[in-house]
Design a protein around this motif. Structure first.
Motif, PDB file in Angstrom:
ATOM      1  N   THR A  14      47.051 -14.979 -29.180  1.00 53.81           N
ATOM      2  CA  THR A  14      46.422 -16.256 -29.520  1.00 53.81           C
ATOM      3  C   THR A  14      45.047 -16.353 -28.864  1.00 53.81           C
ATOM      4  N   CYS A  15      44.989 -16.051 -27.568  1.00 53.06           N
ATOM      5  CA  CYS A  15      43.702 -16.108 -26.860  1.00 53.06           C
ATOM      6  C   CYS A  15      42.710 -15.109 -27.434  1.00 53.06           C
ATOM      7  N   CYS A  18      41.435 -16.390 -30.799  1.00 59.89           N
ATOM      8  CA  CYS A  18      40.477 -17.483 -30.593  1.00 59.89           C
ATOM      9  C   CYS A  18      39.138 -16.964 -30.081  1.00 59.89           C
ATOM     10  N   LYS A  21      36.820 -15.765 -32.679  1.00 58.66           N
ATOM     11  CA  LYS A  21      36.273 -16.780 -33.569  1.00 58.66           C
ATOM     12  C   LYS A  21      35.057 -17.498 -32.991  1.00 58.66           C
ATOM     13  N   PHE A  25      34.020 -19.243 -26.550  1.00 60.19           N
ATOM     14  CA  PHE A  25      35.419 -19.240 -26.117  1.00 60.19           C
ATOM     15  C   PHE A  25      35.635 -18.144 -25.080  1.00 60.19           C
ATOM     16  N   CYS A  30      41.419 -18.787 -21.249  1.00 62.20           N
ATOM     17  CA  CYS A  30      42.565 -19.094 -22.107  1.00 62.20           C
ATOM     18  C   CYS A  30      43.846 -18.477 -21.547  1.00 62.20           C
ATOM     19  N   ASP A 165      38.501 -26.313 -25.988  1.00 64.30           N
ATOM     20  CA  ASP A 165      38.296 -25.262 -26.980  1.00 64.30           C
ATOM     21  C   ASP A 165      39.595 -24.493 -27.227  1.00 64.30           C
ATOM     22  N   CYS A 169      41.298 -24.497 -30.865  1.00 66.48           N
ATOM     23  CA  CYS A 169      41.562 -23.256 -31.588  1.00 66.48           C
ATOM     24  C   CYS A 169      43.034 -23.171 -31.990  1.00 66.48           C
TER      25      CYS A 169
END
Length: 180
Positions: A14-15, A18, A21, A25, A30, A165, A169
């Motif tokens: 997931t991190c 993100c 993207k 970030f 994260c 953020d 995300c």
């Protein structure tokens, strides 16, 4: 609402997703943030979003305490610095409003109003930039020879921005999965 199983690998994925993207970030923030909460390894993607929002809320609340300490000690911190004092008061208002907005965002998220939750998280992210920009404006007004830091709240602003953020995300990932 679909339920997703989460593991440390899923948190990492997931991190990583993100981070790909957005240049702003931080993968490291994260991963460190989500893994710091033990329940994150046993929750679904919705739970991860809530964890990120709760971490953002905790950060904003803690920052308000920090700002109040600065303001309570204004005679030494802002001695002969009315502009700095004004910036700090502006940041207090921004963070106070941010706490309210984050609470509203959590409420919106819980009832499935993802678009509203995203808008509110974006506004909190904007508030961190506004707080930082106030001090940057001060720095620009002062002669170049002064080695003044950009803001006494740079770290707090960065952390809240990143935590919002992360939540943003994850909410976007959830929205994409619902659109399928």
């Amino acid at each position: 609402m679909p339920v997703f199983s989460i593991s440390t690998d899923t948190i990492d994925q997931t991190c990583n997703s993100c981070a790909k993207k957005s240049k702003a970030f931080s993968y490291d923030v994260c991963l460190e943030s989500l893994e710091s909460v033990p329940v994150s390894r046993a929750t679904n993607l919705q739970g991860l979003a809530l964890i990120a929002m709760e971490l953002a809320l905790e950060n904003a609340t803690s920052t308000i305490s920090t700002i109040i300490k600065f303001l309570d000690n204004e005679t030494s911190t802002f001695d002969d610095d009315p502009f700095g004092l004004a910036c700090m008061k502006d940041c207090l208002e921004l963070y106070s409003n941010g706490v309210t907005t984050l609470l509203e965002s959590v409420g919106d998220f819980l009832i499935g109003k993802y678009d509203e939750a995203r808008k509110k998280m974006n506004s909190v992210m904007d508030a961190t930039s506004m707080c930082e920009d106030g001090f940057m404006e001060k720095k620009l007004l002062i002669e170049e020879g002064n080695n003044m830091n950009s803001s006494p709240l740079t770290e707090e602003n960065y952390n809240l921005f990143q935590l919002c953020d992360i939540a943003l995300c994850i909410v976007n990932l959830l929205s994409l999965s619902l659109d399928v």
